[in-house]
Design a protein around this motif. Structure first.
Motif, short mmCIF file in Angstrom:
data_model
loop_
_atom_site.label_atom_id
_atom_site.label_comp_id
_atom_site.label_asym_id
_atom_site.label_seq_id
_atom_site.Cartn_x
_atom_site.Cartn_y
_atom_site.Cartn_z
N ARG A 137 2.13 9.25 -6.29
CA ARG A 137 2.56 10.65 -6.08
C ARG A 137 3.50 11.12 -7.17
NH1 ARG A 137 4.56 11.30 -0.09
NH2 ARG A 137 4.92 13.42 -0.81
N GLU B 115 2.38 1.68 -3.44
CA GLU B 115 1.38 2.21 -4.38
C GLU B 115 1.15 3.70 -4.15
OE1 GLU B 115 -2.30 0.01 -4.57
OE2 GLU B 115 -1.20 -1.89 -4.79
N ARG B 116 1.09 4.11 -2.87
CA ARG B 116 0.89 5.52 -2.53
C ARG B 116 2.04 6.35 -3.06
NH1 ARG B 116 2.35 9.16 0.91
NH2 ARG B 116 3.68 7.84 2.17
N ALA C 225 0.83 -1.21 0.00
CA ALA C 225 0.00 0.00 0.00
C ALA C 225 0.86 1.25 0.00
CB ALA C 225 -0.94 -0.01 1.20
N GLU C 226 1.92 1.24 0.80
CA GLU C 226 2.82 2.39 0.84
C GLU C 226 3.53 2.58 -0.50
OE1 GLU C 226 4.81 5.72 2.39
OE2 GLU C 226 2.99 4.68 3.01
#
Length: 171
Positions: free
Chosen positions: A170, A165-166, A162-163
């Motif tokens: 960006r 992908e985040r 998840a991190e």
């Protein structure tokens, strides 16, 4: 088998013995209520008896003689409370039609390919390469702990994904 009657004479139903634990190699793996030597076409290959002062005469006399007569290749007697056997483990290996005695805290079962070791009041089995074999409750606890570690690792992996992908979004 464990705590199972072993019948050894088809014509005489009173000819029975109840080893604490026995192994018969090369027979079909299925549920049995009793073990009949004539049906299986062989006696057990190995027997372990948990012995005590109250059963010692039978374990080291009657049963030992019977197991030799039946052709049981290995016979181990374990005194978990150290009441009379010193050391607490004694083994017998069939040589011809008689047993040869071995004593020790560690004895090897050729039938099982494992080492029997005394650990306090417990008799443990060790694999020559993999080490101590776990008792059923120990194996169950180890499996639960491994499942918990796997679930925790999966949760952590999902957080990292998840991190990533985040951070990727960006850019």
């Amino acid at each position: 088998g464990a705590n199972m009657f072993v019948y050894y004479t088809e014509e005489e139903p009173r000819d029975v013995v109840a080893p604490d634990l026995f192994v018969a190699r090369g027979i079909p793996n299925r549920e049995r209520r009793v073990y009949k030597v004539w049906e299986e076409r062989k006696a057990p290959d190995m027997v372990i008896e948990l012995t005590s002062v109250g059963t010692r005469l039978e374990d080291l006399g009657t049963k030992k003689a019977l197991y030799a007569q039946l052709g049981v290749r290995e016979y181990f007697v374990f005194d978990p409370f150290g009441e009379y056997l010193k050391p607490m483990l004694r083994g017998y290996r069939l040589a011809g039609d008689e047993y040869v005695r071995e004593d020790g805290d560690r004895l090897t079962s050729q039938v099982l390919g494992l080492e029997l070791r005394t650990e306090g009041a417990a008799l443990r089995l060790y694999h020559p390469v993999h080490g101590k074999l776990l008792a059923p409750l120990e194996a169950q606890a180890a499996r639960r702990a491994a499942e918990k570690r796997a679930a925790t690792a999966e949760t952590e992996l999902e957080k990292v994904r998840a991190e990533l992908e985040r951070l990727h979004a960006r850019k």
